[in-house]
Design a protein around this motif. Structure first.
Motif, short mmCIF file in Angstrom:
data_model
loop_
_atom_site.label_atom_id
_atom_site.label_comp_id
_atom_site.label_asym_id
_atom_site.label_seq_id
_atom_site.Cartn_x
_atom_site.Cartn_y
_atom_site.Cartn_z
N ASP A 87 0.85 -1.19 0.00
CA ASP A 87 0.00 0.00 0.00
C ASP A 87 0.89 1.25 0.00
O ASP A 87 1.64 1.47 0.95
CB ASP A 87 -0.87 -0.01 1.25
CG ASP A 87 -1.79 1.20 1.34
OD1 ASP A 87 -1.75 2.05 0.44
OD2 ASP A 87 -2.54 1.30 2.34
N PRO A 88 0.84 2.07 -1.04
CA PRO A 88 1.70 3.26 -1.07
C PRO A 88 1.46 4.22 0.09
O PRO A 88 2.32 5.02 0.40
CB PRO A 88 1.36 3.91 -2.41
CG PRO A 88 0.84 2.78 -3.26
CD PRO A 88 0.08 1.91 -2.29
N TRP A 89 0.29 4.17 0.70
CA TRP A 89 0.00 5.05 1.83
C TRP A 89 0.48 4.46 3.16
O TRP A 89 0.38 5.11 4.18
CB TRP A 89 -1.50 5.34 1.90
CG TRP A 89 -1.91 6.45 0.97
CD1 TRP A 89 -2.11 7.76 1.28
CD2 TRP A 89 -2.19 6.33 -0.42
NE1 TRP A 89 -2.47 8.47 0.17
CE2 TRP A 89 -2.53 7.62 -0.89
CE3 TRP A 89 -2.17 5.28 -1.33
CZ2 TRP A 89 -2.86 7.88 -2.22
CZ3 TRP A 89 -2.50 5.53 -2.65
CH2 TRP A 89 -2.84 6.81 -3.08
N HIS A 90 1.00 3.25 3.12
CA HIS A 90 1.46 2.60 4.37
C HIS A 90 2.46 1.52 4.00
O HIS A 90 2.25 0.34 4.22
CB HIS A 90 0.26 1.99 5.10
CG HIS A 90 0.52 1.67 6.53
ND1 HIS A 90 0.92 2.61 7.45
CD2 HIS A 90 0.44 0.50 7.21
CE1 HIS A 90 1.07 2.05 8.63
NE2 HIS A 90 0.79 0.76 8.51
N CYS A 91 3.58 1.94 3.42
CA CYS A 91 4.54 0.98 2.87
C CYS A 91 5.77 0.85 3.75
O CYS A 91 6.03 1.70 4.61
CB CYS A 91 4.95 1.39 1.46
SG CYS A 91 6.04 2.83 1.39
N PRO A 92 6.58 -0.19 3.57
CA PRO A 92 7.85 -0.32 4.29
C PRO A 92 8.73 0.91 4.06
O PRO A 92 8.80 1.42 2.94
CB PRO A 92 8.47 -1.58 3.68
CG PRO A 92 7.30 -2.41 3.23
CD PRO A 92 6.30 -1.39 2.73
N PRO A 93 9.40 1.39 5.10
CA PRO A 93 10.21 2.61 4.97
C PRO A 93 11.22 2.56 3.83
O PRO A 93 11.40 3.56 3.12
CB PRO A 93 10.90 2.72 6.33
CG PRO A 93 9.95 2.07 7.28
CD PRO A 93 9.33 0.93 6.51
N ILE A 94 11.89 1.42 3.63
CA ILE A 94 12.92 1.34 2.60
C ILE A 94 12.33 1.44 1.19
O ILE A 94 13.04 1.73 0.23
CB ILE A 94 13.75 0.05 2.75
CG1 ILE A 94 15.04 0.14 1.95
CG2 ILE A 94 12.93 -1.18 2.38
CD1 ILE A 94 15.99 -1.01 2.17
N LEU A 95 11.02 1.22 1.08
CA LEU A 95 10.36 1.32 -0.22
C LEU A 95 9.86 2.73 -0.52
O LEU A 95 9.51 3.04 -1.66
CB LEU A 95 9.18 0.35 -0.30
CG LEU A 95 9.51 -1.08 -0.74
CD1 LEU A 95 8.29 -1.98 -0.59
CD2 LEU A 95 9.99 -1.11 -2.18
#
Length: 342
Positions: A87-95
């Motif tokens: 989810d671009p609104w809640h993604c892994p920090p490194i992504l």
């Protein structure tokens, strides 16, 4: 693999420098990694691989409010990925920025990094970061040097120098008033200004040399307690010119103090835009990379000169922000005068 650090305040033109370096085939341009990991960027001192990867791979509620396709559409690169796995609104920090900056297939690189990083035994935090950079290079192709740049990294200058004592240093500088005015319009900077003003009197100093954001343990508690609604209210408020200028001055003064006796190369944003070819050549020589004509030609076309944001202010507002930035400007001028000419 050799390493380098771009140190600067937020909104000082560091994204442009990342783009310039990313165009060079010998450079692993690590963009916004430390900033994206946030309150866990520099802690704990000796994690195992599973914990280290969890900090890079676990979505953060706080980051989701200030780094998403709506809040930061141009800087938040994962929002442009076609058919994202997360989810671009809640993604892994490194992504958020780091991996999409390096490849058109960030999800595949994320998956390839996960297993080897989680399997690493306990080690100093810097060793995990170095292993991560090497793993990225192994997947993407040969690289001679990694160069990390995160907005606001100057405040962590002492921490980063201790973690990576052999890294080449570049101090990226930009005029205080224009930088502070840009901070006023950027969600992450608005949140930082609020934390500095409101939590500082409570003993939580965002800019403390040993307990700054990303290193002090208390910031994990603050991040856990800070709800999305509260953060949205904070970033919706535009700081005054005086507030933004005072924050820039404080960050600049503290960060320069953290440099100690280091002698970084100084790259001024205004000079980079005014004379890109000469300054990009200087940067390449400092990093020890081949200044290939095709890279230099592409890179020199990237900087764009823009009018100063001061032009849009009233005389009173202009005086206000210039007064607030004056201490930081004086500290920067003194620091640059003490450095040898390059």
């Amino acid at each position: 693999m050799r390493g380098a650090l771009i140190l600067g305040s937020a909104r000082c033109g560091s994204t442009l420098v990342s783009q310039i370096l990313n165009a060079h085939p010998a450079v692993l341009s690590v963009s916004e990694l430390f900033a994206a990991v946030g309150h866990n960027a520099f802690r704990p001192a000796h994690p195992d691989g599973a914990r280290f990867w969890a900090h890079l791979a676990t979505p953060s509620r706080a980051m989701a409010q200030v780094a998403n396709p709506d809040a930061a559409p141009s800087e938040f690169l994962y929002g442009r990925v076609a058919a994202p796995a997360h989810d671009p609104w809640h993604c892994p920090p490194i992504l958020a920025v780091t991996l999409p900056h390096l490849t058109d297939a960030p999800d595949a690189l994320f998956d390839a990094l996960a297993e080897p990083m989680r399997a690493r035994p306990p080690a100093p935090l810097a060793a995990h970061y170095r292993a991560l950079f090497q793993a990225m290079a192994d997947r993407l192709g040969p690289r001679e040097i990694w160069v990390e740049r995160s907005g606001g990294s100057l405040v962590a200058s002492a921490t980063l120098r201790a973690m990576f004592p052999d890294a080449a240093l570049v101090l990226l500088a930009r005029g205080g008033p224009d930088t502070a005015l840009s901070m006023r319009d950027y969600p992450a900077a608005r949140l930082a200004i609020w934390c500095w003003r409101r939590l500082g009197p409570l003993g939580l100093d965002l800019l403390h040399p040993r307990r700054h954001f990303g290193r002090g343990a208390a910031w994990s508690v603050v991040a856990a307690l800070g709800g999305g609604r509260a953060i949205r209210r904070i970033v919706a408020r535009r700081p005054s010119p005086a507030e933004a200028g005072a924050f820039w001055s404080a960050l600049t003064i503290r960060g320069l103090q953290g440099l100690g006796y280091a002698r970084p190369m100084v790259l001024r944003h205004e000079e980079l835009c005014r004379n890109p070819r000469e300054n990009i050549e200087r940067l390449g020589r400092h990093l020890g990379i081949d200044i290939a004509p095709d890279w230099l030609e592409r890179a020199a076309a990237m900087p764009q000169r823009r009018p100063s944001r001061l032009n849009a202010l009233s005389r009173a507002e202009r005086d206000e922000i210039e007064r607030a930035c004056a201490p930081g400007e004086a500290a920067l001028a003194a620091a640059l005068a003490a450095l040898p000419a390059r």
